[in-house]
Motif scaffolding. Structure first.
Motif, mmCIF file in Angstrom:
data_model
loop_
_atom_site.group_PDB
_atom_site.id
_atom_site.type_symbol
_atom_site.label_atom_id
_atom_site.label_comp_id
_atom_site.label_asym_id
_atom_site.label_seq_id
_atom_site.Cartn_x
_atom_site.Cartn_y
_atom_site.Cartn_z
ATOM 1 N N VAL A 6 0.838 -1.183 0.000
ATOM 2 C CA VAL A 6 0.000 0.000 0.000
ATOM 3 C C VAL A 6 0.879 1.241 0.000
ATOM 4 N N THR A 7 0.575 2.182 -0.859
ATOM 5 C CA THR A 7 1.287 3.450 -0.855
ATOM 6 C C THR A 7 0.679 4.338 0.216
ATOM 7 N N TYR A 8 1.485 4.698 1.213
ATOM 8 C CA TYR A 8 1.014 5.526 2.314
ATOM 9 C C TYR A 8 2.013 6.641 2.525
ATOM 10 N N LYS A 9 1.545 7.863 2.404
ATOM 11 C CA LYS A 9 2.411 9.019 2.591
ATOM 12 C C LYS A 9 2.142 9.606 3.978
ATOM 13 N N THR A 10 3.116 9.433 4.855
ATOM 14 C CA THR A 10 2.951 9.910 6.214
ATOM 15 C C THR A 10 3.209 11.410 6.313
ATOM 16 N N ASP A 11 2.516 12.050 7.249
ATOM 17 C CA ASP A 11 2.773 13.454 7.560
ATOM 18 C C ASP A 11 3.943 13.601 8.526
ATOM 19 N N LYS A 12 4.413 12.479 9.049
ATOM 20 C CA LYS A 12 5.477 12.492 10.046
ATOM 21 C C LYS A 12 6.758 13.056 9.442
ATOM 22 N N ILE A 13 7.440 13.885 10.198
ATOM 23 C CA ILE A 13 8.680 14.529 9.745
ATOM 24 C C ILE A 13 9.846 13.978 10.556
ATOM 25 N N MET A 14 10.942 13.682 9.881
ATOM 26 C CA MET A 14 12.154 13.269 10.587
ATOM 27 C C MET A 14 12.967 14.523 10.925
ATOM 28 N N PRO A 15 13.049 14.896 12.196
ATOM 29 C CA PRO A 15 13.743 16.133 12.564
ATOM 30 C C PRO A 15 15.250 16.013 12.439
ATOM 31 N N THR A 16 15.907 17.136 12.289
ATOM 32 C CA THR A 16 17.366 17.159 12.299
ATOM 33 C C THR A 16 17.861 17.061 13.736
ATOM 34 N N TRP A 17 19.155 16.776 13.886
ATOM 35 C CA TRP A 17 19.711 16.712 15.233
ATOM 36 C C TRP A 17 19.633 18.070 15.921
ATOM 37 N N GLU A 18 19.740 19.130 15.151
ATOM 38 C CA GLU A 18 19.635 20.476 15.733
ATOM 39 C C GLU A 18 18.219 20.724 16.260
ATOM 40 N N GLN A 19 17.230 20.296 15.505
ATOM 41 C CA GLN A 19 15.847 20.461 15.957
ATOM 42 C C GLN A 19 15.561 19.634 17.199
ATOM 43 N N LEU A 20 16.106 18.429 17.251
ATOM 44 C CA LEU A 20 15.918 17.593 18.432
ATOM 45 C C LEU A 20 16.553 18.243 19.663
ATOM 46 N N ALA A 21 17.728 18.825 19.489
ATOM 47 C CA ALA A 21 18.412 19.472 20.616
ATOM 48 C C ALA A 21 17.599 20.635 21.168
ATOM 49 N N GLU A 22 16.867 21.302 20.297
ATOM 50 C CA GLU A 22 16.068 22.454 20.724
ATOM 51 C C GLU A 22 14.809 22.051 21.488
ATOM 52 N N LEU A 246 7.966 -3.225 17.049
ATOM 53 C CA LEU A 246 6.717 -2.588 17.459
ATOM 54 C C LEU A 246 7.052 -1.624 18.588
ATOM 55 N N ARG A 247 6.682 -0.362 18.421
ATOM 56 C CA ARG A 247 7.089 0.678 19.373
ATOM 57 C C ARG A 247 5.902 1.099 20.238
ATOM 58 N N TYR A 248 6.153 1.209 21.541
ATOM 59 C CA TYR A 248 5.102 1.574 22.497
ATOM 60 C C TYR A 248 5.634 2.613 23.482
ATOM 61 N N CYS A 249 4.750 3.490 23.934
ATOM 62 C CA CYS A 249 5.135 4.458 24.959
ATOM 63 C C CYS A 249 3.987 4.650 25.936
ATOM 64 N N ALA A 250 4.321 5.184 27.110
ATOM 65 C CA ALA A 250 3.295 5.575 28.066
ATOM 66 C C ALA A 250 2.503 6.743 27.486
ATOM 67 N N SER A 251 1.254 6.877 27.885
ATOM 68 C CA SER A 251 0.391 7.877 27.247
ATOM 69 C C SER A 251 0.758 9.308 27.608
ATOM 70 N N ASP A 252 1.589 9.505 28.658
ATOM 71 C CA ASP A 252 1.998 10.867 28.987
ATOM 72 C C ASP A 252 3.167 11.350 28.127
ATOM 73 N N VAL A 253 3.699 10.488 27.274
ATOM 74 C CA VAL A 253 4.742 10.897 26.335
ATOM 75 C C VAL A 253 4.122 11.789 25.269
ATOM 76 N N ARG A 254 4.853 12.834 24.905
ATOM 77 C CA ARG A 254 4.388 13.742 23.863
ATOM 78 C C ARG A 254 5.334 13.674 22.671
ATOM 79 N N ALA A 255 4.742 13.724 21.495
ATOM 80 C CA ALA A 255 5.496 13.606 20.251
ATOM 81 C C ALA A 255 5.401 14.899 19.461
ATOM 82 N N SER A 256 6.504 15.294 18.854
ATOM 83 C CA SER A 256 6.535 16.462 17.979
ATOM 84 C C SER A 256 6.734 16.021 16.534
ATOM 85 N N PHE A 257 6.727 16.986 15.627
ATOM 86 C CA PHE A 257 6.953 16.747 14.206
ATOM 87 C C PHE A 257 5.935 15.754 13.623
#
Length: 284
Positions: A6-22, A246-257
């Motif tokens: 299936v062709t799926y185009k994600t909106d997810k962005i891979m941040p740069t190391w500089e963006q992660l540091a910020e 398979l990746r899992y996190c606690a629900s209080d984790v927040r995701a950017s990008f």
């Protein structure tokens, strides 16, 4: 068993190391506080806190994992015929219903709950498939280093689709030194001649302690924390080595990008309403 890619185009962005540091991420190990696990043993929970991983947990019998291997074989053939690679099947729970079913599988989720609590988000599914005589490696790295998530309360379940052995490039962990307790370690970009699947490498990682080979039988899982140093060697053998992360996190984790858009509530509640909780894809 028929399937299709299936062709799926994600909106997810891979941040740069500089963006992660910020971002000012909380990159410290958050141990499990579970006192009465329901599926795992208390010894396994203790081992996870001490070593950063547990392994050899049986989930599927030979018939069950054989059915999924047949499904993956067809999926891989379709992806390869369309110009993809054996490593390119990412965000798979957003594309394929059968992978969504694995991400939300009660036996897998129950193990995760015993480590990170009742409210769990499943946000990633990626096949790492080393073909026979595959020269690619996975350099030493920490998952948390390149994920725009905070705090670092994420675990990876590695489901063995094929048997994983030293000979065909099983995962390795740096665990003797409790590498997951060292916080965020400095990494560098990998060079083309290093033939690494990922773009980052923590140099001289083996100076931090001895490595442990994570050999698994098909149908078993390992679970490791996002700060544990890990990698894998090439596969010079005639046998394929495929695993589904398979990746899992606690629900209080927040995701950017926009990574929050791929997070599925697999247990409990998303109390902050942060994750999008997409439905099961219609296509298997």
């Amino acid at each position: 068993m028929a399937t299709q890619s299936v062709t799926y185009k994600t909106d997810k962005i891979m941040p740069t190391w500089e963006q992660l540091a910020e971002m000012g991420r909380d990159l410290q190990f958050h141990p499990s506080v579970t006192e009465q696990p329901k599926v795992l043993t208390q010894e396994q929970v203790t081992d996870f806190n001490r070593g950063g991983y547990i392994k050899g947990i049986p989930i599927f019998d030979a018939t069950e994992i054989g059915e999924h291997r047949q499904y993956f074989d067809t999926l891989l053939a379709n992806v390869l015929s369309e110009g993809g690679s054996s490593y390119s099947i990412i965000s798979a729970h957003m594309k394929y219903g059968k992978v969504y079913d694995l991400l939300t599988h009660p036996k897998i989720v129950a193990c995760v709950k015993d480590l990170i609590g009742e409210d769990v988000i499943g946000w990633g599914a990626h096949y790492f498939c080393k073909m026979p005589h595959d020269s690619k490696t996975v350099g030493w790295h920490q998952d948390a280093g390149y994920w725009p998530l905070t705090p670092s309360k994420t675990v990876t379940v590695w489901l063995a689709i094929d048997d994983a052995s030293v000979e065909n490039g099983a995962m390795r962990f740096i665990t003797v030194s409790r590498s997951h307790h060292l916080g965020h370690l400095t990494a560098r970009h990998s060079e083309p001649d290093e033939n690494s699947v990922l773009g980052q490498i923590v140099e001289n990682a083996e100076e931090l302690g001895e490595s442990v080979d994570v050999e698994l039988k098909a149908g078993e899982i390992s679970i490791h924390t996002d700060l544990l140093l890990h990698g894998s060697n090439a596969n010079p053998s005639p046998k394929r080595r495929c695993g589904l992360t398979l990746r899992y996190c606690a629900s209080d984790v927040r995701a950017s990008f926009r990574w929050d858009r791929e997070g599925v509530v697999v247990s409990g509640k998303d109390k902050n309403g942060h994750w999008r909780n997409p439905p099961r894809p219609a296509v298997d």
